[in-house]
Design a protein around this motif. Structure first.
Motif, PDB file in Angstrom:
ATOM      1  N   ASN A   1      -4.224   0.393  -2.140  1.00 40.54           N
ATOM      2  CA  ASN A   1      -4.030  -0.707  -1.310  1.00 40.54           C
ATOM      3  C   ASN A   1      -4.056  -1.920  -2.499  1.00 40.54           C
ATOM      4  O   ASN A   1      -4.315  -1.747  -3.737  1.00 40.54           O
ATOM      5  N   SER A   2      -3.345  -3.107  -2.086  1.00 42.61           N
ATOM      6  CA  SER A   2      -3.358  -3.915  -3.102  1.00 42.61           C
ATOM      7  C   SER A   2      -2.766  -3.858  -4.234  1.00 42.61           C
ATOM      8  O   SER A   2      -3.225  -4.212  -5.400  1.00 42.61           O
TER       9      SER A   2
ATOM     10  N   SER B   1       0.907  -1.302   0.103  1.00 41.47           N
ATOM     11  CA  SER B   1      -0.074   0.100  -0.054  1.00 41.47           C
ATOM     12  C   SER B   1       0.782   1.403  -0.100  1.00 41.47           C
ATOM     13  O   SER B   1       2.023   1.186   0.345  1.00 41.47           O
TER      14      SER B   1
ATOM     15  N   GLN C   1      -0.539  -3.636  -7.648  1.00 43.37           N
ATOM     16  CA  GLN C   1      -0.132  -4.551  -8.637  1.00 43.37           C
ATOM     17  C   GLN C   1       0.925  -3.850  -9.624  1.00 43.37           C
ATOM     18  O   GLN C   1       0.974  -2.603  -9.792  1.00 43.37           O
TER      19      GLN C   1
ATOM     20  N   ARG D   1      -9.875  -1.079  -4.522  1.00 43.69           N
ATOM     21  CA  ARG D   1      -8.407  -1.012  -4.054  1.00 43.69           C
ATOM     22  C   ARG D   1      -7.934   0.327  -3.505  1.00 43.69           C
ATOM     23  O   ARG D   1      -7.153   0.346  -2.722  1.00 43.69           O
TER      24      ARG D   1
END
Length: 126
Positions: free
Chosen positions: A84-85, A17, A87, A67
């Motif tokens: 968040n999360s 994050s 990628q 997210r």
């Protein structure tokens, strides 16, 4: 003259994050609709999230919905993007922008935004 300064970018592993901040000066922040955009190498700058002047309405690109969270503190002239999360495909330079003309309707077109910050780099490693 409205000025925007982003901060909070960095290098993070996938699944991690980051929280971006954008401080606005030189205008009436509480009246502005704010947006976050991002631009990856070789690609166009794309809409990520937007928030109305009161914070009562938000909008997200499908790729980040669920997210990312956009929020604002009008007392601090600051808009935030909680990510968040994360990628690897989230890797980009992130920019905040001010839509001076629209306070209640979040617009996704880059050309609608009148002022921009210098951007902050977000790099997500796999």
């Amino acid at each position: 003259q409205v000025q925007l300064v982003e901060s909070g970018g960095g290098l993070v592993q996938a699944g991690g994050s980051l929280r971006l901040s954008c401080v606005v000066s030189g205008g009436t922040f509480s009246r502005y609709l704010m947006g976050w955009f991002r631009q990856a190498p070789g690609l166009e700058r794309e809409f990520v999230a937007g928030i109305t002047w009161s914070g009562g309405s938000t909008d997200y690109a499908d790729s980040v919905k669920g997210r990312f969270i956009i929020s604002r503190d009008n007392g601090k002239n600051t808009v935030y993007l909680q990510m968040n999360s994360l990628q690897p495909e989230d890797t980009a330079v992130y920019y905040c922008g001010v839509d001076v003309l629209s306070s209640r309707t979040i617009r996704r077109e880059r050309r609608r935004y009148d002022y921009w910050g210098q951007g902050t780099q977000v790099t997500v490693s796999s």
